[in-house]
Motif scaffolding. Structure first.
Motif, PDB file in Angstrom:
ATOM      1  N   ARG A 129      13.760  -3.956  -3.151  1.00  0.00           N
ATOM      2  CA  ARG A 129      12.587  -3.233  -2.685  1.00  0.00           C
ATOM      3  C   ARG A 129      11.328  -3.772  -3.364  1.00  0.00           C
ATOM      4  O   ARG A 129      11.390  -4.343  -4.454  1.00  0.00           O
ATOM      5  CB  ARG A 129      12.721  -1.734  -2.958  1.00  0.00           C
ATOM      6  N   TRP A 185      -4.542  -0.655   2.218  1.00  0.00           N
ATOM      7  CA  TRP A 185      -3.759  -0.788   0.995  1.00  0.00           C
ATOM      8  C   TRP A 185      -3.952  -2.164   0.361  1.00  0.00           C
ATOM      9  O   TRP A 185      -3.877  -2.304  -0.865  1.00  0.00           O
ATOM     10  CB  TRP A 185      -2.283  -0.521   1.284  1.00  0.00           C
ATOM     11  N   GLY A 202       7.742   0.092   5.774  1.00  0.00           N
ATOM     12  CA  GLY A 202       6.855   0.745   4.813  1.00  0.00           C
ATOM     13  C   GLY A 202       7.500   1.955   4.159  1.00  0.00           C
ATOM     14  O   GLY A 202       7.395   2.150   2.946  1.00  0.00           O
ATOM     15  N   GLY A 206       8.750  -1.974  -4.558  1.00  0.00           N
ATOM     16  CA  GLY A 206       8.272  -1.162  -5.678  1.00  0.00           C
ATOM     17  C   GLY A 206       6.801  -0.807  -5.582  1.00  0.00           C
ATOM     18  O   GLY A 206       6.145  -0.563  -6.601  1.00  0.00           O
ATOM     19  N   LEU A 207       6.259  -0.746  -4.359  1.00  0.00           N
ATOM     20  CA  LEU A 207       4.832  -0.481  -4.200  1.00  0.00           C
ATOM     21  C   LEU A 207       4.442   0.923  -4.658  1.00  0.00           C
ATOM     22  O   LEU A 207       3.346   1.117  -5.175  1.00  0.00           O
ATOM     23  CB  LEU A 207       4.437  -0.663  -2.729  1.00  0.00           C
ATOM     24  N   ARG A 208       5.343   1.900  -4.480  1.00  0.00           N
ATOM     25  CA  ARG A 208       4.978   3.266  -4.840  1.00  0.00           C
ATOM     26  C   ARG A 208       4.902   3.473  -6.347  1.00  0.00           C
ATOM     27  O   ARG A 208       4.391   4.488  -6.797  1.00  0.00           O
ATOM     28  CB  ARG A 208       5.992   4.246  -4.229  1.00  0.00           C
ATOM     29  N   VAL A 233       6.041  -9.481  -3.403  1.00  0.00           N
ATOM     30  CA  VAL A 233       5.783  -8.286  -2.592  1.00  0.00           C
ATOM     31  C   VAL A 233       5.395  -8.687  -1.174  1.00  0.00           C
ATOM     32  O   VAL A 233       5.927  -8.169  -0.184  1.00  0.00           O
ATOM     33  CB  VAL A 233       4.667  -7.426  -3.225  1.00  0.00           C
ATOM     34  N   ASP A 256      10.070   0.986   1.627  1.00  0.00           N
ATOM     35  CA  ASP A 256       9.523   0.146   0.554  1.00  0.00           C
ATOM     36  C   ASP A 256       9.983  -1.316   0.677  1.00  0.00           C
ATOM     37  O   ASP A 256      10.231  -1.996  -0.299  1.00  0.00           O
ATOM     38  CB  ASP A 256       9.902   0.701  -0.823  1.00  0.00           C
ATOM     39  N   TYR A 257      10.086  -1.784   1.904  1.00  0.00           N
ATOM     40  CA  TYR A 257      10.351  -3.185   2.234  1.00  0.00           C
ATOM     41  C   TYR A 257      11.568  -3.774   1.506  1.00  0.00           C
ATOM     42  O   TYR A 257      11.456  -4.782   0.811  1.00  0.00           O
ATOM     43  CB  TYR A 257       9.100  -4.031   1.935  1.00  0.00           C
ATOM     44  N   GLU A 309       0.055   8.100   0.108  1.00  0.00           N
ATOM     45  CA  GLU A 309       0.693   7.783   1.383  1.00  0.00           C
ATOM     46  C   GLU A 309       0.727   9.012   2.287  1.00  0.00           C
ATOM     47  O   GLU A 309       0.420   8.926   3.488  1.00  0.00           O
ATOM     48  CB  GLU A 309       2.112   7.280   1.119  1.00  0.00           C
ATOM     49  N   ARG A 346       2.680   7.855  -3.786  1.00  0.00           N
ATOM     50  CA  ARG A 346       3.362   8.682  -2.783  1.00  0.00           C
ATOM     51  C   ARG A 346       2.430   9.744  -2.215  1.00  0.00           C
ATOM     52  O   ARG A 346       2.426  10.007  -1.011  1.00  0.00           O
ATOM     53  CB  ARG A 346       4.596   9.346  -3.408  1.00  0.00           C
TER      54      ARG A 346
END
Length: 398
Positions: A192, A70, A181, A194-196, A140, A184-185, A278, A275
């Motif tokens: 969070r 990632w 993970g 906001g990676l997704r 992040v 979302d940390y 993932e 998503r």
């Protein structure tokens, strides 16, 4: 004019497709080698403590690969700073693989834990230093560093105890790793990550997953050939080699037929690409574990084609294809939002045949597994020709 390697330039451009770098290919080779060693260790000692410890270390190794993938998906993997990070992760994977033949509860397990924690802490710290002018990437990685530091506590604490307490602490550590993970940390005051919701390079991600699968399949073929070569062309072992080869080819066909080919398009058309990516990544994890177990089964049937079949051998010879089918079902869901009935039926059929297979020689047990996989592969082709399906990734994946 030569490009500079400053922090700002390290971030991947989203305007052009991102290709997989050669250093990433090397990393995948080391990773698959490690999973094969895990499977071998499991066959040597199929006891409950060793099985649980092997699973925990397997999940740790995959988490290292997953976070590295990632990272290279969001940053330019051709940049020296990112390549250096991947090389360090690759070296760590190699050293962790060397610790696998000994049980996780011995001193080599201590080496595994310390190397894992070091790499997991250094990666986000390194990326914080590469943050550039945009504060978002730094924030992040600060969140990721926070969760990595939390999991480091039970990882390191486990190195000072043995047996059950160590396994319990490391189980807590891996739950924290994966929990961060999945959630979302979330971090105090920062929220969070906001990676997704961030854009991804679907071409790069799908190529990494396919690359991992083809290396795992190649490793299975290579292991069979190496195991077979000292025996020459003895009839029973030649038959076993052919059966192991057929199983590997069937696993390849089951993966690439439709869903494996359409994964990139499914991610690109999804309402939540990150998503779906993932979910697809977890599917590949399970399939790689299945291929690794199947490769160990190939070694067993070539070494003892007509010997007495142990229940642990059944678990490997049938369990490898069964796990692969579970992962393949997840991939079907990611691409089509549905799972063909042939997948769960195949898993249930292998489970139902396991008791009777104890009375069969190992090579015949493998033949049974090959017949089940061939039936599923044929079902794929027939079903697709009669009722072709359009790409339809699920709208939401939790």
């Amino acid at each position: 004019m030569a490009r500079s390697d400053g922090p700002a330039e390290a971030v991947t451009s989203r305007q052009h497709p991102q290709q997989v770098g050669f250093v990433e290919l090397f990393f995948d080779v080391v990773f698959v080698f490690a999973f094969t060693r895990f499977s071998e260790r499991l066959v040597e000692d199929f006891s409950w403590p060793n099985s649980w410890a092997t699973l925990v270390l397997m999940l740790a190794m995959w988490w290292l690969w997953y976070r590295t993938v990632w990272t290279t998906n969001r940053y330019d993997p051709e940049r020296p700073a990112i390549q250096l990070m991947v090389i360090v992760a690759m070296l760590a994977s190699l050293l962790m693989s060397a610790a696998v033949p000994a049980a996780a509860l011995t001193e080599r397990g201590v080496v595994f834990a310390w190397i894992y924690v070091t790499v997991q802490v250094l990666r986000p710290l390194w990326l914080v230093l590469l943050g550039g002018e945009d504060a978002y990437p730094r924030l992040v990685h600060i969140r990721i560093l926070f969760w990595t530091a939390m999991s480091a506590v039970p990882w390191i604490a486990g190195t000072f105890v043995r047996d059950g307490p160590r396994l319990a602490l490391w189980t807590v550590a891996i739950v924290i790793d994966y929990g961060g993970g999945i959630l979302d940390y979330p971090t105090p005051r920062l929220g969070r990550a906001g990676l997704r919701g961030q854009p991804i390079s679907e071409e790069h991600l799908t190529e990494r997953c396919r690359q991992l699968l083809i290396i795992a399949l190649g490793e299975a073929v290579l292991a069979s050939g190496i195991q077979f070569s000292p025996y020459g062309f003895e009839r029973d072992r030649t038959v076993a080699l052919l059966v192991s080869f057929v199983i590997t080819v069937l696993l390849w066909q089951l993966y690439y037929y439709r869903a494996g080919v359409l994964l990139r398009a499914a991610i690109a058309s999804a309402s939540a690409p990150a998503r779906i990516s993932e979910l697809a990544a977890y599917a590949h994890l399970i399939m790689v574990i299945g291929i690794s177990l199947s490769a160990v089964g190939d070694t067993l049937i070539i070494t003892h084609p007509l010997g007495h079949t142990k229940w642990t051998w059944i678990a490997v010879i049938f369990g490898g294809p069964a796990l692969f089918l579970v992962g393949r079902s997840m991939l079907d869901y990611a691409v089509f939002s549905r799972v063909p009935w042939s997948r769960p039926i195949g898993v249930l059929l292998l489970a139902a045949l396991a008791p009777a297979a104890l009375r069969l020689p190992p090579v015949v047990v493998a033949m049974v597994a090959a017949v089940v996989l061939a039936a599923i592969a044929l079902s794929n082709v027939v079903t697709w020709r009669l009722v072709p399906r359009a790409i339809a990734p699920p709208r939401t994946v939790r």
